[in-house]
Scaffold this motif. Structure first.
Motif, short mmCIF file in Angstrom:
data_model
loop_
_atom_site.label_atom_id
_atom_site.label_comp_id
_atom_site.label_asym_id
_atom_site.label_seq_id
_atom_site.Cartn_x
_atom_site.Cartn_y
_atom_site.Cartn_z
N ALA A 13 0.83 -1.21 0.00
CA ALA A 13 0.00 0.00 0.00
C ALA A 13 0.86 1.26 0.00
N MET A 14 1.91 1.25 0.83
CA MET A 14 2.74 2.46 0.88
C MET A 14 3.47 2.69 -0.43
N THR A 15 3.91 1.62 -1.08
CA THR A 15 4.59 1.77 -2.36
C THR A 15 3.66 2.43 -3.38
N GLN A 16 2.43 1.92 -3.45
CA GLN A 16 1.51 2.48 -4.44
C GLN A 16 1.21 3.94 -4.14
N ILE A 17 1.06 4.26 -2.86
CA ILE A 17 0.69 5.62 -2.49
C ILE A 17 1.85 6.59 -2.74
N LEU A 18 3.07 6.14 -2.53
CA LEU A 18 4.21 7.05 -2.68
C LEU A 18 4.81 7.04 -4.08
N LEU A 19 4.33 6.13 -4.94
CA LEU A 19 4.90 5.99 -6.28
C LEU A 19 4.97 7.31 -7.07
N PRO A 20 3.91 8.11 -7.07
CA PRO A 20 3.99 9.36 -7.85
C PRO A 20 5.15 10.26 -7.43
N PHE A 21 5.53 10.20 -6.16
CA PHE A 21 6.63 11.04 -5.71
C PHE A 21 7.96 10.59 -6.31
N MET A 22 8.01 9.35 -6.78
CA MET A 22 9.18 8.87 -7.47
C MET A 22 9.06 9.15 -8.97
N ILE A 23 7.89 8.90 -9.52
CA ILE A 23 7.72 9.01 -10.97
C ILE A 23 7.89 10.45 -11.44
N LEU A 24 7.28 11.40 -10.73
CA LEU A 24 7.28 12.77 -11.23
C LEU A 24 8.69 13.38 -11.34
N PRO A 25 9.53 13.30 -10.30
CA PRO A 25 10.89 13.84 -10.48
C PRO A 25 11.68 13.09 -11.54
N LEU A 26 11.52 11.77 -11.60
CA LEU A 26 12.22 10.99 -12.62
C LEU A 26 11.79 11.44 -14.01
N TYR A 27 10.48 11.62 -14.16
CA TYR A 27 9.94 12.01 -15.46
C TYR A 27 10.52 13.35 -15.91
N SER A 28 10.56 14.30 -14.97
CA SER A 28 11.00 15.64 -15.35
C SER A 28 12.48 15.62 -15.76
#
Lengths: 426, 364
Positions: A299-314
């Motif tokens: 659950a924590m991984t799914q919830i925090l995933l955007p915080f990883m994806i967004l900086p990586l994406y940028s």
């Protein structure tokens, strides 16, 4: 005639003031103006951030309230030369009698909450004793032996362990709460010893919290990297659609997502149901995936995933595609080109995402509480517990301060290894 | 914006705190519980305005308000050990001198004696009685084809009744049940805890026997979901939640009343309350037997005053939907005999240590 233009003080402005002075004045005015502009923000930060944190740090070492109540007792207590299983001398009992008998009721009341942190039972011992002492004080017949009288009032006063636990309260500024926060306490000589075995809980909790945060950060990176890569490299119309899938859960309430995971993972839930229906699991062999560590991490991984994806994406978005092509053109195999050319360029994104996810995970409270069951009590749980239930604000602050310390160490390490200039959030 | 409108807005901004301060503000737990309080204690009250705010329990916020001198709650609904600690610390005002002004039972028994008849003898000096709520075991009878569990020992017997058990993530309630299941008489549980060394170890040893079969919950709505979805076969829950499921949602859950832990809920007057006298007047209203019985029309927590139970019994069907409610009341005279009456004084002494130990026990 020679004009020395190297010394500016000789140059005057039109109104006759030396240029240097005039410049300084303007500069100062600009500085003041700039300061006034940021002043509200500064004030906001001081009031809502610096002051509370300072207050928390003070509370984590402050024990002055109890010293104010039991000043005389502690003074006599310090003179007492302790021997094992011995009771203190008459003078200590007398000072205690006076501190309780003539002290302020509410201050004593507040002090007993704190005394009970050191040893269970202080609360009722002091309260019952106080009632009797008040009667004696009112009657005016002071006892001849304070020791005998107090022991007669309550046999707790003949129990050396109560007296020994007093050694934890003697200093106005005390590190005891920090020791408590890592399962240590004082013995009768104020030497640091381990907490009694069944009460040792914080070291294990710190390790568990740390472990969960590391796992969550790792899984976020493993899952987030390909997604971010895909988002950065797809044509815009596809990547925008995919971006919605990343952001939609990001915008959904935390509680909704947490509850959704319970529905998915529980024994009669969606995943187990499908696996049983497919015949992969037998009906009795349903897997326990929630109310334990597994559920917490998922659950924590799914919830925090955007915080990883967004900086990586940028970060990935601005890496020119030509780099990979050039590397392959020069003879590198795709794997080698990726490892040597692409990956190093994503480090700012990975580290920013990693730091964000880790910092958020280490202080997580509500998700582990709901999906974690017996494993869901991370350090945030105990901070909330001591804030609300036991109102042991000293320990609560010490736990918070340690958490803050860990963050600062991480930040320092990060700065040493990656360099804070390399962080990229978007 | 017209000048008039500006002036009006300004005036209302200035005036707002003053008009608000005339109301008595009560902090309570929210949800169905606060709704029942509003229906029973506020809608029936003509002598002033009372408004409710939600909080999450604990003395933390109250201490912050009193310490900073900006008290905004006049009355707080608290757990019994918090009533005692808050009174000791001076967070609540001593109102024991006013107890004679509180409404007596219909037969003239004083409030203190009326509470003693329910088994409550250690009223903190700062508070007035509200309700009894309990930690009780319940189950779905459809989950058992043959014999159904009936004693608290069955909760600890996974050979006779296989399946997982739902238990909360803190110790209170569970350790008392463990002692009853281990053979301690319900009314002797606290005597054993106080006087016998190793009593807590004994409880933990009993808890060990089902440790691997426990699903831990921390939110009060959870045990119902756990039992309903079949995740566990029995669970400890707050009795009011089970009652609500049975009476309002058409569930058919059974209780195991034996060994339930009865806890007291109090309303206390916050020190430095800006509306002290109005608040006290409302507290007298909210702790009368009639008001307390009225609350049971909306939620199945029991009135702490024994005469409240008599009013409900005489008025059946009492629940607001027209159903009998006595079968869900946790503190009928018969049930009091097989229940553990909470001892908040002992718990405020030992609770913190036991909770830490329980945390360590769960984690290992």
């Amino acid at each position: 005639m020679e004009v020395n233009i190297s010394t500016a003080d000789q140059i005057l402005t039109t109104d006759g003031i030396p240029l240097k002075v005039s410049l300084r004045k303007t500069e100062r005015r600009n500085k003041i103006r700039a300061f006034l502009l940021v002043f509200p923000l500064l004030l906001f930060i001081i009031v809502t951030f610096i002051v509370p944190i300072g207050d928390m740090l003070l509370r984590s070492v402050d024990d002055s309230q109890i010293n104010e109540v039991y000043g005389k007792t502690f003074e006599e207590y310090k003179k007492w030369d302790k021997e094992k299983d011995q009771l203190p001398p008459e003078a200590v009992y007398r000072a205690l009698f006076e501190d309780i008998g003539y002290g302020d009721k509410l201050k004593i009341g507040r002090a007993i909450t704190r005394m009970n942190y050191s040893k269970s039972g202080w609360k009722s011992l002091i309260k019952k004793t106080r009632r009797q002492i008040n009667k004696i004080v009112k009657s005016g017949e002071l006892p001849t032996s304070y020791k005998d009288t107090l022991i007669e009032i309550n046999k707790g006063w003949a129990d050396p362990t109560f007296w020994y636990s007093m050694s934890q309260m003697l200093a106005e500024t005390t590190p005891i709460y920090y020791w408590n926060a890592i399962d240590r306490t004082y013995d009768q000589d104020s030497k640091v010893i381990m907490q009694s075995e069944e009460r040792r809980i914080y070291v294990a909790t710190w390790i568990k919290t740390f472990k969960v945060s590391v796992y969550v950060t790792f899984y976020c990176l493993v899952l987030g990297f390909p997604v971010a890569h895909l988002l950065a490299n797809l044509p815009l119309r596809y990547s925008n659609l995919l971006m919605i899938f990343v952001l939609l859960p990001f915008w959904t309430s935390l509680l909704v997502r947490t509850t959704a995971w319970i529905v998915m993972l529980q024994q009669n839930g969606v995943i187990n149901g499908v696996l049983v229906w497919l015949g992969i699991l037998s009906d009795d062999g349903r897997i326990q995936m929630v109310y334990n560590m597994t559920g917490t991490i998922i659950a924590m991984t799914q919830i925090l995933l955007p915080f990883m994806i967004l900086p990586l994406y940028s970060v990935m978005k601005v890496i020119p595609k030509s780099h990979m092509r050039a590397a392959q053109n020069l003879g590198a195999k795709p794997v080698r080109a990726f490892m040597r050319v692409y990956l190093p360029q994503t480090i700012p994104g990975m580290s920013a995402g990693g730091l964000l996810v880790f910092v958020l995970a280490i202080g997580y409270f509500i998700t582990p509480e709901l999906v974690g069951g017996k494993d869901g009590q991370l350090i945030g749980h105990w901070i909330a517990h001591h804030l609300k239930t036991t109102i042991n604000w000293g320990l609560c602050s010490a736990l918070g301060a340690i958490l803050l310390g860990i963050m600062l160490v991480l930040y320092w390490l990060y700065n040493k290894i990656v360099g804070i200039d390399n962080i990229k959030l978007g | 914006m017209s000048k008039l409108l500006k002036a009006f807005l300004f005036a209302s901004f200035i005036a707002f705190p003053y008009t608000a301060s005339a109301d008595v503000t009560v902090a309570s737990w929210g949800g169905a519980y606060t709704e029942s309080q509003i229906k029973a204690y506020v809608d029936t009250y003509d002598a002033g305005t009372v408004k409710f705010e939600n909080y999450n329990g604990g003395l933390g916020e109250i201490r912050a308000q009193v310490e900073s001198g900006s008290v905004i709650w006049d009355v707080v609904d608290v757990l019994p050990d918090e009533a005692i600690t808050g009174c000791d610390e001076g967070l609540f005002e001593d109102i024991s001198a006013e107890y004679d002004n509180f409404t007596p039972a219909p037969d003239g028994t004083s409030m203190i004696d009326d509470m003693a008849a329910s088994g409550v003898t250690n009223l903190s000096d700062c508070c007035a009685p509200q309700i009894f709520w309990t930690y009780v075991v319940f189950y779905d009878p459809d989950a058992f084809s043959g014999e159904k569990p009936s004693k608290i020992a069955d909760f600890f017997d996974t050979t006779k009744f296989p399946g997982k058990r739902g238990v909360h993530t803190w110790a209170n309630g569970f350790i008392q049940m463990a002692l009853v299941a281990d053979g301690v008489a319900p009314d002797a549980v606290y005597i054993v805890l106080k006087d016998q060394t190793g009593a807590v170890d004994r409880a933990f040893a009993k808890m060990d026997t089902i440790k691997d079969d426990i699903v831990h919950w921390s939110a009060g709505s959870k045990p119902l979901e756990l039992v309903k979805s079949g995740e566990v076969v029995m669970s400890i829950a707050y009795n009011g939640r089970v009652g609500a499921a049975n009476l309002s949602e058409g569930e058919n859950f059974e209780y195991i009343w034996e060994g339930q832990l009865i806890e007291q809920e109090y309303i206390c007057l916050v020190s430095g309350s800006p509306n002290r006298d109005e608040a006290l007047a409302w507290m007298i209203h909210a702790s009368s037997p009639e008001s307390q019985a009225l609350q049971a029309k909306y939620i199945t927590y029991g009135p702490m005053r024994a005469s409240g139970i008599d009013i409900i019994k005489a008025g059946e069907p009492w629940f607001h939907t027209g159903i009998d409610v006595m079968g869900h009341m946790p503190n009928t005279p018969e049930l009091l005999k097989i229940s553990v009456m909470g001892d908040p004084e002992w718990w405020s002494d030992n609770g913190a240590e036991i909770d830490e130990r329980y945390g360590a026990w769960m984690g290992n």
